[in-house]
Scaffold this motif. Structure first.
Motif, mmCIF file in Angstrom:
data_model
loop_
_atom_site.group_PDB
_atom_site.id
_atom_site.type_symbol
_atom_site.label_atom_id
_atom_site.label_comp_id
_atom_site.label_asym_id
_atom_site.label_seq_id
_atom_site.Cartn_x
_atom_site.Cartn_y
_atom_site.Cartn_z
ATOM 1 N N ALA A 147 -0.433 -0.453 21.181
ATOM 2 C CA ALA A 147 -0.015 -0.777 22.556
ATOM 3 C C ALA A 147 1.268 -1.589 22.485
ATOM 4 C CB ALA A 147 -1.103 -1.559 23.284
ATOM 5 N N GLY A 148 2.187 -1.276 23.384
ATOM 6 C CA GLY A 148 3.440 -2.022 23.403
ATOM 7 C C GLY A 148 4.301 -1.617 24.581
ATOM 8 N N LEU A 149 5.427 -2.289 24.712
ATOM 9 C CA LEU A 149 6.394 -1.976 25.760
ATOM 10 C C LEU A 149 7.266 -0.814 25.310
ATOM 11 C CD1 LEU A 149 7.480 -5.612 26.736
ATOM 12 C CD2 LEU A 149 5.841 -4.138 27.912
ATOM 13 N N LEU A 150 7.538 0.108 26.212
ATOM 14 C CA LEU A 150 8.346 1.289 25.894
ATOM 15 C C LEU A 150 9.824 0.890 25.815
ATOM 16 C CD1 LEU A 150 8.439 4.388 25.496
ATOM 17 C CD2 LEU A 150 8.750 4.574 27.979
ATOM 18 N N MET A 151 10.377 0.909 24.612
ATOM 19 C CA MET A 151 11.745 0.430 24.404
ATOM 20 C C MET A 151 12.789 1.535 24.543
ATOM 21 S SD MET A 151 10.985 -2.666 23.939
ATOM 22 C CE MET A 151 12.561 -3.351 23.460
ATOM 23 N N SER A 152 12.440 2.762 24.139
ATOM 24 C CA SER A 152 13.415 3.859 24.227
ATOM 25 C C SER A 152 12.677 5.188 24.300
ATOM 26 C CB SER A 152 14.366 3.855 23.017
ATOM 27 O OG SER A 152 13.666 4.158 21.825
ATOM 28 N N VAL A 164 7.976 1.920 20.766
ATOM 29 C CA VAL A 164 7.216 0.881 21.455
ATOM 30 C C VAL A 164 7.267 -0.403 20.640
ATOM 31 C CG1 VAL A 164 5.686 2.466 22.676
ATOM 32 C CG2 VAL A 164 5.044 1.645 20.407
ATOM 33 N N ASP A 165 7.095 -1.521 21.331
ATOM 34 C CA ASP A 165 7.298 -2.832 20.719
ATOM 35 C C ASP A 165 6.130 -3.746 21.050
ATOM 36 O OD1 ASP A 165 8.530 -5.108 19.636
ATOM 37 O OD2 ASP A 165 9.505 -5.590 21.532
ATOM 38 N N ASP A 166 5.534 -4.389 20.031
ATOM 39 C CA ASP A 166 4.593 -5.469 20.283
ATOM 40 C C ASP A 166 5.087 -6.712 19.541
ATOM 41 O OD1 ASP A 166 3.854 -5.242 17.605
ATOM 42 O OD2 ASP A 166 1.810 -4.549 17.993
ATOM 43 N N GLY A 169 6.370 -5.921 15.793
ATOM 44 C CA GLY A 169 7.446 -5.024 15.422
ATOM 45 C C GLY A 169 7.613 -3.859 16.370
ATOM 46 N N ILE A 170 8.521 -2.948 15.994
ATOM 47 C CA ILE A 170 8.814 -1.755 16.786
ATOM 48 C C ILE A 170 8.369 -0.527 16.005
ATOM 49 C CG2 ILE A 170 10.637 -0.366 17.851
ATOM 50 C CD1 ILE A 170 12.260 -2.876 18.242
ATOM 51 N N LEU A 171 7.731 0.399 16.688
ATOM 52 C CA LEU A 171 7.250 1.629 16.074
ATOM 53 C C LEU A 171 7.865 2.822 16.797
ATOM 54 C CD1 LEU A 171 5.257 3.014 14.062
ATOM 55 C CD2 LEU A 171 3.581 3.016 15.934
#
Length: 487
Positions: A147-152, A164-166, A169-171
């Motif tokens: 789960a994370g914020l949609l970065m791109s 996505v970013d938590d 880190g970013i995945l």
């Protein structure tokens, strides 16, 4: 209707026909509520009277007090941060508040930290994804959830690549399957998402099996215990040459009509969703489209018009991007000193910030001017200004009123993200795009209430055809909307 049968109940044909007339999200909830209230018996039957008793307002011998409670107003909470630290606090708040929403899902127990998923991927050991043999959402082992914020979001040859970013880190992963690509395309940038991942199918590394937005749940909305109506309007743009004053006066006369119109007598609330005036210096060469060159004069004229609203009707007013005060979201209420004193002086008027969350006779109403709809429509395939309720639905799915940062919608670096939709509204009211549209989604009534300004030159160049001069009337006892046209 298998649910009713499984509980030992039959449904009378007339009751079945009535249930078919409800929104699909309401049918199951209605049946559940009826079964709760009835004692099961050998030949238990759900009747028309059961449905009417649940959905219809209860009759009372005397007058019912109309209640209006402010549940959330950003005005006293605004404490703008600064720079990188301020925005870091804002997005940290967004992440944590939305994670609490996602925590209500059973699947959230399987969320892994991005750092650990990346480490497992580097070790090329897919068995570590599901260390205890958990199953995926579709019942198959071998997947994990992050789960994370949609970065791109980028379109590639083999699918849609999203990052996505938590906190760890970013995945970056790829949606290859058609369903996953459609889900990825419908996301709002910077919103929170849950991703179910599996080892690459059609792409190297991890691929997206399923995407879940926080979303609102299916629910049976609250209803007023007595029959009362709320009128939803927005975007007056008083002071503009395009302000439809004649039609608005016709609307005000209708509110004050002394005829035998039973509905008008039951109107208890008037909710105004921002852009009360056209403002000054909002866009280049605006002065060529103004009748009043002073914001105070515009506001004074707006107050004189709204003073015609009958005193028994409670007015709730939030600001829009054309009104005086801060334009970045969340907006505090329109400033009173030297700008909106006349509005504040109306005894039946309550000035709130943008967004605002209120309780009208037990019905939860989320008021939002709607600036972020520009970004949602511009970045989501299939959306247009002609159907703003579809764009509002994206915000409900994201559980955020202004998810996208860095585009047309200014967002302030608050310590708390007050744009997260933490509570599920019964009615979601917005304006801004000047197009009237009404829908229902998972039990929430979505209303974009249009405008009282005719088509501007800017709208002509953008191909936007407004539907002005209309008011949305909502029966709070049934949540049934109707449109009153004053053209």
């Amino acid at each position: 209707m298998s649910y009713a049968v499984s509980k030992g109940f039959q449904i009378h044909p007339d009751a079945f026909a009535m249930l078919k007339g409800l929104e699909s999200a309401d049918v199951l909830k209605t049946v559940q509520e009826i079964i709760k209230s009835k004692k099961p018996s050998k030949n238990a039957v759900i009747l028309v009277e059961d449905i009417k008793g649940l959905l219809s307002p209860k009759k009372n011998d005397g007058p019912i007090e109309q209640t209006c409670t402010v549940l959330m107003d950003p005005t006293p909470k605004v404490t703008t941060g600064e720079g990188v630290e301020g925005y870091a606090a804002l997005f940290r708040s967004r992440f944590e508040k939305t994670m609490r929403i996602l925590a209500q899902r059973p699947d959230s127990k399987r969320i892994s930290k991005i750092a650990s998923v990346k480490q497992n991927s580097r070790n090329n050991n897919s068995s570590k994804f599901v260390e205890r043999g958990e199953k995926s959402l579709h019942g198959s082992a071998g997947s994990t959830i992050v789960a994370g914020l949609l970065m791109s979001r980028r379109t590639k040859k083999n699918g849609i690549e999203i990052a996505v970013d938590d906190y760890t880190g970013i995945l970056t992963v790829t949606a290859v399957a058609e369903d996953a690509k459609k889900q990825a395309a419908a996301l709002a940038m910077d919103q929170m998402v849950m991703l179910e991942l599996e080892n690459g199918k059609g792409a190297p590394g991890l691929t997206v099996k399923n995407i879940m937005s926080p979303d609102i749940p299916d629910h049976l909305p609250n209803r007023s215990k007595s029959e009362a109506y709320a009128v939803l309007i927005s975007d007056l743009h008083v002071g503009s040459k395009y302000f439809m004053e004649k039609e608005f006066l016709r609307f005000l006369d209708w509110l004050s009509s002394d005829d035998d119109n039973d509905i008008v007598r039951k109107i208890k609330f008037l909710c105004i969703g921002g852009d009360v005036i056209d403002g000054i210096g909002i866009f280049p060469n605006q002065d060529k489209e103004l009748l009043m060159m002073d914001a105070d004069k515009q506001m004074s004229h707006a107050a004189r018009l709204l003073a015609k609203v009958p005193k028994h009707i409670k007015m709730l007013v939030i600001p829009g991007n054309h009104d005086p005060g801060r334009r970045a979201l969340p907006q505090p209420a329109i400033p009173g000193k030297d700008l909106a004193d006349h509005l504040y002086g109306l005894p039946n008027c309550t000035m709130l910030g943008n967004p605002a969350f209120v309780d009208l006779n037990g019905v939860k109403l989320l008021m939002f001017h709607g600036q972020s709809l520009d970004d949602v429509i511009a970045t989501t395939p299939g959306l247009s200004y002609s159907r703003p309720a579809e764009a509002m639905k994206v915000l409900l799915k994201a559980r955020h009123l202004a998810p996208t940062y860095g585009e047309r919608t200014p967002v302030a670096p608050e310590q708390e993200d007050m744009m997260v939709i933490t509570d599920v509204p019964d009615i979601f009211h917005a304006g801004h795009v000047h197009v009237t549209d009404v829908q229902s989604y998972r039990g929430t009534l979505i209303v974009n209430s249009g405008a009282w300004q005719s088509q501007t030159k800017f709208q002509q160049t953008m191909g936007i055809t407004p539907s002005p001069g209309m008011a949305i009337l909502v029966n709070l006892a049934t949540l049934q909307p109707s449109i009153q046209d004053f053209n």
